[in-house]
Design an enzyme around this catalytic site. Structure first.
Site, mmCIF file in Angstrom:
data_model
loop_
_atom_site.group_PDB
_atom_site.id
_atom_site.type_symbol
_atom_site.label_atom_id
_atom_site.label_comp_id
_atom_site.label_asym_id
_atom_site.label_seq_id
_atom_site.Cartn_x
_atom_site.Cartn_y
_atom_site.Cartn_z
ATOM 1 N N PHE A 111 -5.388 1.988 -5.447
ATOM 2 C CA PHE A 111 -4.321 2.040 -4.137
ATOM 3 C C PHE A 111 -4.242 2.947 -3.196
ATOM 4 C CE2 PHE A 111 -1.617 5.784 -5.014
ATOM 5 C CZ PHE A 111 -2.002 5.960 -6.179
ATOM 6 N N LYS A 112 -5.383 3.921 -3.552
ATOM 7 C CA LYS A 112 -5.406 5.051 -2.479
ATOM 8 C C LYS A 112 -6.171 4.437 -1.175
ATOM 9 C CE LYS A 112 -4.960 8.088 -5.802
ATOM 10 N NZ LYS A 112 -3.955 9.259 -5.735
ATOM 11 N N ASP A 113 -6.654 3.220 -1.271
ATOM 12 C CA ASP A 113 -7.122 2.729 0.018
ATOM 13 C C ASP A 113 -6.026 2.304 1.018
ATOM 14 O OD1 ASP A 113 -9.928 2.643 -0.846
ATOM 15 O OD2 ASP A 113 -9.600 1.001 -2.048
ATOM 16 N N MET A 116 -5.749 5.868 2.420
ATOM 17 C CA MET A 116 -6.991 6.667 3.150
ATOM 18 C C MET A 116 -7.456 5.891 4.343
ATOM 19 S SD MET A 116 -7.781 9.698 1.835
ATOM 20 C CE MET A 116 -7.562 9.804 0.247
#
Ligand code: PLP
Ligand SMILES: N[C@@H](CCOP(=O)(O)O)C(=O)O
Length: 462
Positions: A111-113, A116
């Site tokens: 989910f960081k994408d 980021m």
């Protein structure tokens, strides 16, 4: 739109300044001075819109005049163009009334994408306009680091250094950080756990000579822009299930409290969220705290959901700020007490937290059993973090209110645990099938502030 620190002693900043600053100079975290709200009609109008369009409408009120509408739309379009699913964050039904929000279709499969990829583009535009170069340092338990390296590699105006706990991330996570060849990204394997990485990162921000000398910036969820980008999928998923005309609840596999805090912001903006449920693994400081046992650090125990092996949960400070009625002095005092082990949350603040947040803790055995049971019942192969969420959701959901569990990573990032539970070794998507063949570049480093700072000063581009 102005941004203030949770500890009340740092300069008030614009969105762009807060984004480029990371940690406030008083050690606190930036928050918008007021949270913009959306009317039920505005929320209802999200139905049928693209993820990018909803992202623009949800985030725009927080940006102020830092970016023009045209710039911001282009940035959003570039950020999500590389995702492997047209819906960006698709929703699948696991069982009647229980849905899984798949947040792992971005370039590094977590989910960081979502945040980021966006802030990589925001930094690029802002830094070029200002003619500035910054040094980004990040702390990771595995996923933030790989997402940051992917988002910032090869960009002109940033050097990136990622601290990860040596031996405590999965092989896929490590290789995603150590195999990119771009000269501006650096993976540092620290002798310690994630909390050590995050503590040294905060030490660097609080060392003003170093901070100003290297123009330090942060892309952990201490950075408000990270949290903001994650607010969007709460809206897209809730609207797909009937919001604002009916309430939904979310269960969020939680470590640093950034993702679930984004849900709290969505609720403050007007999204009708019933419960926000914190799901922890055996590193359960948040579950203990929300159950009234105070916020006291224990030892971090390695688990099969390593990205959540966290004791000091950075964004909980933001939740405390609201629970203490925006009393920055009280927050500063609690954070001082945390340095010597922990603190007790006042009755009033605990009640305020419990009005929105519930919690549950999942053992290693239950995580494995949930991967197996979910595969058998729905055909969905979960990563261990998502399994922690699904287990807690099953225990806490109530009839009549849809429950959305956030699937925070792709099972292929954690093949050993998934294979142990299910007998299936999930393959990496074709675009990264050669990950195990690429050569690695990594520096082992002591858990020592001076050693880390010296390394960074010696490796930033002049
Ligand atoms: C796969 C995965 N799930 C859950 C979490 C916990 O999210 P947060 O730190 O925002 O609470 C993380 C790390 O942040 C993660 O990488
Ligand atoms: N689980 C995270 C820990 C850092 O969280 P962040 O959201 O504050 O960047 C990771 O994968 O690194």
């Amino acid at each position: 739109m102005k941004y203030v620190s949770t500890r009340g002693q740092a300069p008030v900043l614009s969105f762009e300044e807060a984004m480029l600053t990371g940690l406030a100079r008083d050690g606190g975290l930036y928050l918008p001075d007021t949270i913009p709200t959306l009317t039920p009609e505005e929320i209802a109008a999200f139905e049928g819109q693209s993820y990018e369009e909803v992202a623009f409408r949800v985030m725009r009120p927080f940006i102020g005049d830092s970016f023009t509408d045209g710039e911001f739309r282009e940035i959003i379009a570039r950020a999500y163009a590389g995702f492997g699913h047209a819906a960006r964050a698709p929703l699948v039904e696991l069982a009647p009334g229980h849905f899984l929000l798949e947040l792992f279709h971005g370039p590094t499969l977590a989910f960081k994408d979502f945040a980021m990829q966006l802030i990589g583009q925001l930094f690029e535009v802002a830094l070029k306009r200002r003619g500035e170069r910054v040094t980004i340092v990040g702390a990771t338990s595995g996923d933030t680091g790989s997402a940051a390296i992917e988002a910032f590699r090869g960009l002109e105006n940033v050097d990136v250094f990622i601290l990860f706990p040596h031996g405590r991330v999965s092989e896929v996570q490590r290789r995603q950080m150590t195999t990119p060849a771009d000269a501006n990204v650096h993976a540092l394997a620290l002798e310690g756990d994630f909390d050590d990485c995050q503590a040294r990162l905060k030490d660097m921000f609080n060392d003003f000579d170093f901070r100003d000398g290297v123009k330090l910036a942060g892309v952990n969820s201490i950075n408000w822009a990270r949290v903001l980008a994650q607010v969007v999928y709460y809206f897209t998923s809730a609207v797909a299930l009937g919001a604002p005309h009916r309430k939904v609840s979310f269960t969020v596999p939680t470590g640093n409290f950034g993702d679930i805090f984004a849900g709290f912001i969505a609720k403050q903006m007007g999204l009708p969220i019933d419960r926000l449920v914190v799901a922890t693994n055996q590193n359960d400081i948040l579950h203990r705290c929300l159950s009234g046992q105070g916020y006291f650090k224990g030892e971090t125990i390695p688990s099969i959901s390593p990205s959540m092996d966290i004791q000091v949960s950075s964004n909980f400070e933001r939740a405390l700020y609201y629970a203490y009625d925006r009393d920055s002095g009280a927050v500063a005092q609690l954070m001082e007490e945390l340095k010597s082990g922990g603190f007790t949350v006042s009755q009033g603040a605990l009640q305020a937290l419990n009005e929105t947040f519930s919690s549950g803790r999942v053992s290693e055995e239950e995580t494995l059993a949930t991967i197996q049971a979910t595969l058998a019942s729905s055909g969905e192969l979960l990563c261990p973090h998502s399994a922690v969420g699904v287990k807690v959701a099953e225990e806490t959901r109530v009839a009549g209110t849809p429950m959305i569990t956030l699937a925070t990573a792709h099972p292929a990032k954690f093949p050993d645990a998934v294979e142990k539970a299910s007998g299936i070794r999930p393959p990496l998507p074709p675009r990264m099938a050669d990950l195990y063949d690429r050569s690695e570049r990594v520096t082992r480093i002591a858990n020592d502030l001076a050693a880390i700072e010296d390394h960074i000063k010696g490796h930033i581009a002049r």
